[in-house]
Write an enzyme that holds these catalytic residues in place. Structure first.
Site, PDB file in Angstrom:
ATOM      1  N   GLN A 279      35.350  27.826  81.064  1.00 14.57           N
ATOM      2  CA  GLN A 279      34.585  26.648  81.602  1.00 14.57           C
ATOM      3  C   GLN A 279      33.420  27.895  81.588  1.00 14.57           C
ATOM      4  O   GLN A 279      33.002  27.509  82.636  1.00 14.57           O
ATOM      5  CB  GLN A 279      35.256  26.381  83.026  1.00 14.57           C
ATOM      6  CG  GLN A 279      36.128  25.192  82.591  1.00 14.57           C
ATOM      7  CD  GLN A 279      35.343  23.961  82.190  1.00 14.57           C
ATOM      8  OE1 GLN A 279      34.763  24.182  82.338  1.00 14.57           O
ATOM      9  NE2 GLN A 279      36.804  23.092  81.394  1.00 14.57           N
TER      10      GLN A 279
ATOM     11  N   SER B 273      36.912  27.276  73.950  1.00 12.95           N
ATOM     12  CA  SER B 273      36.674  25.758  73.264  1.00 12.95           C
ATOM     13  C   SER B 273      35.096  25.185  73.168  1.00 12.95           C
ATOM     14  O   SER B 273      34.228  25.506  74.035  1.00 12.95           O
ATOM     15  CB  SER B 273      36.942  24.664  74.336  1.00 12.95           C
ATOM     16  OG  SER B 273      36.647  23.879  73.980  1.00 12.95           O
TER      17      SER B 273
ATOM     18  N   CYS C 296      41.917  15.637  82.153  1.00 13.75           N
ATOM     19  CA  CYS C 296      42.963  16.076  81.595  1.00 13.75           C
ATOM     20  C   CYS C 296      44.462  15.036  82.069  1.00 13.75           C
ATOM     21  O   CYS C 296      44.763  14.637  81.150  1.00 13.75           O
ATOM     22  CB  CYS C 296      43.747  16.992  80.939  1.00 13.75           C
ATOM     23  SG  CYS C 296      42.455  18.455  79.873  1.00 13.75           S
TER      24      CYS C 296
END
Lengths: 380, 392
Positions: free
Chosen positions: A182, A202, A326
Site C-alpha cells: 500500500q 503488488s 479480502c
C-alpha cells in the site's frame, strides 16, 4: 456515473500498462527462455521492465523477482527464508494488523515449531505503533521480522525506518521483510535507504493488472524457493515469466515514479478536504490513526452497518470498501487490534484514492454519505 | 455392443386413463435433460421408456447421472440390445457381463418373455442361460434367494435386452404433471429442499425472492439464482421472480411495533407472492418452514401468516428436524450455496426479541396502522422475472 474510491482493493489498469501487455500478447509473444529471436525479444522486454521497476524501487534489477502477486511475495519471503534458516532461531515477529498473506504463513510456521510474536497498535498512541515494541521483542533467537509499511484498511503508517534501525542494532543477523503493497508507487522511499532484506510489491494496486507482483531480495540474502521447475529467475521463482504482466508492471511503476512527486501533495489536499467535509456530519468518526497516509481514509457512520452503507453508496455509483476486500463478511482484525468497539468496527468503511480521484468525486461521496446517514434505518 | 437405456415408470404406471399424458410429460422431461448429452430417440411399451442413443460416441454414464434426477422414473437400466436368438443372447451375456460375473460369487438368471413367438419359455431361458454361464464362469454358484448378481433377459417385440443392474430412479411424478406453484426462496437451507420435495410430486416450480437494496446485496440475490440453477436438474426451468422490498421493510420498521416486524413482513410477503401466483396461473405457495425453527415459524405465527392467504400454502418440511433437512440439501447439492454468508431481507432487520405467540387480531391491528396497499401494488408491479434454465 462511476466514482471509484476503492483503490486500495484494486485499481483501474492505466493505458500504458494495458498497451504494453497487449503488445506482449499479440506481437512480441515469445517465451523468454526460447533461443530464437522471438524468445530474445521477450527476454529483453522482461529485462527492461525489471529496470523500470528497479528504478522505481531504488534497487538493482537483479534484486527483483517477479511473482504472481503480493500474496506470493509475502509467502516466499517468510516461508522461503524461515524454513531454511531455522538454525538461527525460532522466534519470529510481526504486527497484529498485517495482511492475511503474512499472518497465515506465520500461523503455518507456528505449527512447525516457531514461536510467533504479534505486536499490537498502542491505544495510548491513538492506534499507532511504537517502534520499540518491535525492537524489544527481538532477541538473539530472532531470525525474521515482518512489518507492513502502510496498513491497507486504515492507512496507518508503521514506523518501519525506526524498526529496521533498532532491529539491526539489536540483532544484526535478523532479516527484515517489509510488505510495501500500500506504499509502493505512492510514498517515496528507496529499498537501498530503507535497508530491508525483503520488500513485497503488488501490481494491481498501482494500475497494473491482477496476477503480477514482485519481491525485492537484498543482494547476498539467501532464500529457498517454494516452487520447483524449469529454473527461471535463478530457480527462486520458476515458471515461464508472464511477460505481458511483467511489462505492464514495469510501465505502471514508471508512471507512478513520474507522478509521485506531484501526486502526494494532491492526496494531502484531497485528504484535508475530505476530513473537513466529513467532520460536518455528526455521526461520522474517523478510524485512521493520526499520521496515516492521505490516500486511505477509514471512517465509521454510527448505527449503519458497513455493508448497508456500501450498497447505498453503490446505488449512487460510488464504490468504497467495508474493511478489507479480502475477507468479505469477517470482522476486521485490524480495527479489532486497535481496540475499537464492535459498533464502530461493524460500521467502518474505507475510502481510498487513485491518481484520478478528484475533489468533485469526494464532494459527491460526502453528500451521498450524508444522505445515507440521515435516511438509512439504523440497525442495532 | 449396442446399449440403450430402459426407464421404468414409477407411480404413473398405476394411473388409469391419464397414464399416457403423464408418460408424454415424462418423455418430454427426459428428452430435455438428455439433450446436452447427445441425440436420443424415445419409444415406450409396457410402462417402460426406451431411450436409444442415436450417435456412437454418446456418454451413457453422463446420461445415467442425469436420469437419476428426473422425477417419475422408478428405476432404470443400462441394457445390451441383442438379436432374438438364444446363441446370440448366450454369447452376448458372457461378453457384456464379463467383469460383473468375474467379481460375483453367486448369481441367478431372470427371464421375461413378452414376445410369445420366441421359441423358448421363460423357465427354459433361465435354465439354459444359467447353465451356460456356470460353464463359462466355473467359480460361480447359483443362489436364487440372495444372489450377488441377477442377470435379466427380457425378450420383447423388437429385440432381446440383457442387464445385470437396476439403478434406482428419483421416483415421484414427472414435473409438470401436477400443476404449478410458487416457492418462497430466501437463500437458506430449507426453501430449496421444500421446492425439491414438491417438484418430486410433479409440481412445476417457480421461485420468488425478496430483495432490499441497499440493506441486502446483489451477491445475496445471485446466491438465490444459483440455488435455482442447482434445482433445475430436478425441476427443469424455473421462472424466478425478484421483488423489490426495501420500501415495505422501511415502512414496517417505521410504523409497526418492533416485536411484530417479522410477522408483518411475512404476511406482506405472502400477500405479494400470492398476487404474483394468481397473475401467473399458479395454484399454491411453497415455503421451507419447519415448526418452531425460528420465531416466525411457531404455530401461532403461522396462523397469523396464513390468515392473509387465499391459496394453499405447502410446507413439505414442516415436520422435519434441521438435520433431516440438511441431509436432503446435501444430497441434492444445494447445501454449500445455502450456507454462503450473505444477509437476506429476512435477517437484516429481524428484531432482537420477536413475538413468538402473536395474536392475530393484535397483528392485524398493528398492520392496519399504515396503508401498505400502494407499496404492495408497487412491489408487484416492479417485480423482475427471469427464466433460469439448467446450466449445461
Amino acid at each position: 456515473m462511476t466514482i471509484y474510491l476503492d483503490n486500495s482493493a484494486t485499481t483501474k489498469v492505466c493505458p500504458q500498462a494495458a498497451q504494453a501487455a497487449m503488445d506482449a500478447m499479440t506481437v512480441r509473444y515469445g517465451n523468454p527462455s526460447s533461443l530464437h529471436r522471438l524468445g530474445m525479444e521477450a527476454e529483453n522486454l522482461v529485462t527492461a521492465a525489471k529496470k523500470q521497476l528497479a528504478g522505481a524501487l531504488g534497487c538493482a534489477p537483479e534484486e527483483l523477482l517477479f511473482t504472481s502477486g503480493a500474496t506470493e511475495s509475502n509467502n516466499l519471503a517468510i516461508l522461503g527464508y524461515c524454513r531454511s534458516n531455522h538454525r538461527s532461531g525460532k522466534r519470529i515477529i510481526t504486527s497484529a494488523v498485517e495482511h492475511p498473506s503474512v499472518l497465515e504463513p506465520f500461523r503455518a510456521l507456528e505449527k512447525e515449531g516457531f514461536e510467533t510474536v504479534y505486536i499490537s497498535p498502542r491505544e495510548d498512541l491513538g492506534g499507532n505503533f511504537a517502534p520499540e515494541d518491535f525492537v524489544d521483542a527481538v532477541d538473539q533467537n530472532t531470525p525474521f521480522v515482518s512489518v507492513m509499511m502502510v496498513n491497507s484498511e486504515t492507512g496507518c503508517r508503521l514506523p518501519v525506518e525506526e524498526i529496521i534501525k533498532g532491529v539491526r542494532r539489536k540483532n544484526p543477523k535478523t532479516k527484515i521483510h517489509i510488505d510495501a503493497v500500500q506504499a509502493f508507487g505512492k510514498l517515496s522511499f528507496s529499498a537501498k535507504k530503507l535497508d530491508a532484506d525483503f520488500i513485497s510489491l503488488s501490481g494491481h494496486k498501482i494500475y497494473a493488472p491482477k496476477g503480477i507482483g514482485a519481491l525485492y531480495v537484498k543482494k547476498g540474502v539467501r532464500l529457498s524457493p517454494l516452487l520447483f521447475g524449469g529454473g527461471q529467475q535463478n530457480g527462486l521463482r520458476v515458471g515461464t515469466e508472464p511477460v505481458p504482466l511483467i511489462i505492464a508492471l514495469g510501465a505502471a511503476a514508471e508512471l507512478c515514479r513520474a507522478e509521485q512527486k506531484a501526486l502526494l501533495p494532491r492526496y494531502e489536499e484531497l485528504n484535508r478536504f475530505l476530513l473537513e467535509e466529513l467532520s460536518l456530519i455528526p455521526d461520522v468518526t474517523v478510524n485512521s490513526p493520526e499520521g496515516s497516509v492521505p490516500y486511505i481514509v477509514n471512517v465509521s457512520v454510527k448505527g449503519i452497518r458497513s455493508e448497508i452503507m456500501l450498497h447505498f453508496l453503490e446505488q449512487g455509483g460510488i464504490f468504497v470498501s467495508s474493511g478489507s476486500a479480502c475477507s468479505k463478511g469477517a470482522k476486521s482484525h485490524v480495527l479489532t487490534a486497535m481496540g475499537l468497539p464492535d459498533s464502530r468496527i461493524d460500521s467502518a468503511i474505507r475510502i481510498s484514492f487513485s491518481h484520478e480521484t478528484t475533489k468533485e468525486e469526494l464532494t459527491a461521496f460526502v453528500s451521498r454519505l450524508r444522505e445515507g446517514a440521515e435516511t438509512l434505518l439504523k440497525v442495532k | 455392443m449396442k446399449e440403450i437405456l430402459l426407464a421404468k415408470d414409477g407411480e404413473i404406471a398405476l394411473k388409469g386413463l391419464n397414464r399416457s399424458t403423464f408418460e408424454d410429460i415424462l418423455i418430454r422431461n427426459i428428452r430435455r435433460r438428455l439433450k446436452p448429452v447427445g441425440k436420443f430417440s424415445f419409444s415406450r411399451a409396457q410402462s417402460t421408456i426406451y431411450i436409444t442413443p442415436e450417435d456412437e460416441d454418446i456418454d451413457l454414464d453422463e446420461a445415467c447421472e442425469r436420469l437419476k434426477k428426473v422425477f417419475g422414473i422408478a428405476a432404470f437400466c443400462r441394457v445390451a440390445v441383442l438379436p432374438k436368438e438364444f446363441a446370440a443372447i448366450r454369447e452376448g451375456a458372457k461378453e457384456y457381463l464379463y467383469d460383473t460375473l468375474k467379481e460375483a460369487k453367486t448369481f441367478k438368471v431372470n427371464a421375461k418373455r413378452s414376445d410369445k413367438q420366441f421359441p423358448m419359455s421363460s423357465p427354459e431361458i433361465m435354465r439354459e442361460l444359467g447353465g451356460y454361464l456356470l460353464s463359462q464362469f466355473p467359480h460361480l454358484k447359483v443362489d436364487v434367494h440372495d444372489p450377488d448378481v441377477t442377470v435379466t433377459v427380457e425378450i420383447r417385440e423388437a429385440a432381446a435386452y440383457l442387464y445385470a443392474k437396476k439403478i434406482p430412479g428419483a421416483g415421484g411424478m414427472p414435473v409438470g404433471s401436477s400443476g404449478d406453484a410458487l416457492l418462497l426462496l430466501s437463500g437458506g437451507i430449507d426453501s430449496p429442499v421444500a421446492g425439491y420435495m414438491m417438484a418430486k410430486r410433479g409440481i412445476r416450480i417457480s421461485a420468488i425472492h425478496f430483495v432490499s437494496p441497499p440493506y441486502t446485496s446483489d451477491r445475496a440475490r445471485q446466491k438465490v439464482e444459483t440455488l435455482c440453477e442447482e434445482l433445475t436438474p430436478y425441476c427443469g426451468k424455473i421462472s424466478f421472480f425478484c421483488v423489490p422490498f426495501t420500501k415495505i421493510q422501511e415502512a414496517i420498521k417505521q410504523h409497526c411495533p418492533e416485536e411484530l416486524f417479522t410477522i408483518i413482513m411475512r404476511r406482506l410477503m405472502m400477500e405479494i407472492a400470492q398476487r404474483i401466483a394468481e397473475k401467473n396461473d399458479m395454484s399454491a405457495l411453497i415455503t421451507g418452514e419447519s415448526v418452531a425453527q425460528v420465531a416466525s415459524q411457531t404455530l401461532r405465527a403461522m396462523v397469523c401468516t396464513d390468515a392473509v392467504c387465499r391459496i394453499p400454502v405447502f410446507r413439505p418440511v414442516i415436520g422435519m428436524d434441521k438435520a433431516e433437512i440438511v441431509a436432503i440439501s446435501q444430497k441434492i447439492g444445494t447445501f454449500e450455496t445455502s450456507i454462503l454468508p450473505y444477509d437476506d431481507c429476512c435477517t437484516v432487520f429481524s428484531p432482537k426479541h420477536p413475538k413468538t405467540r402473536p395474536q392475530l387480531d393484535a397483528v392485524e391491528k398493528a398492520q392496519a396502522q399504515f396503508d401498505f396497499e400502494p407499496l404492495i401494488a408497487e412491489a408487484v408491479e416492479n417485480t423482475e422475472i427471469k427464466g433460469i434454465r439448467p446450466d449445461f
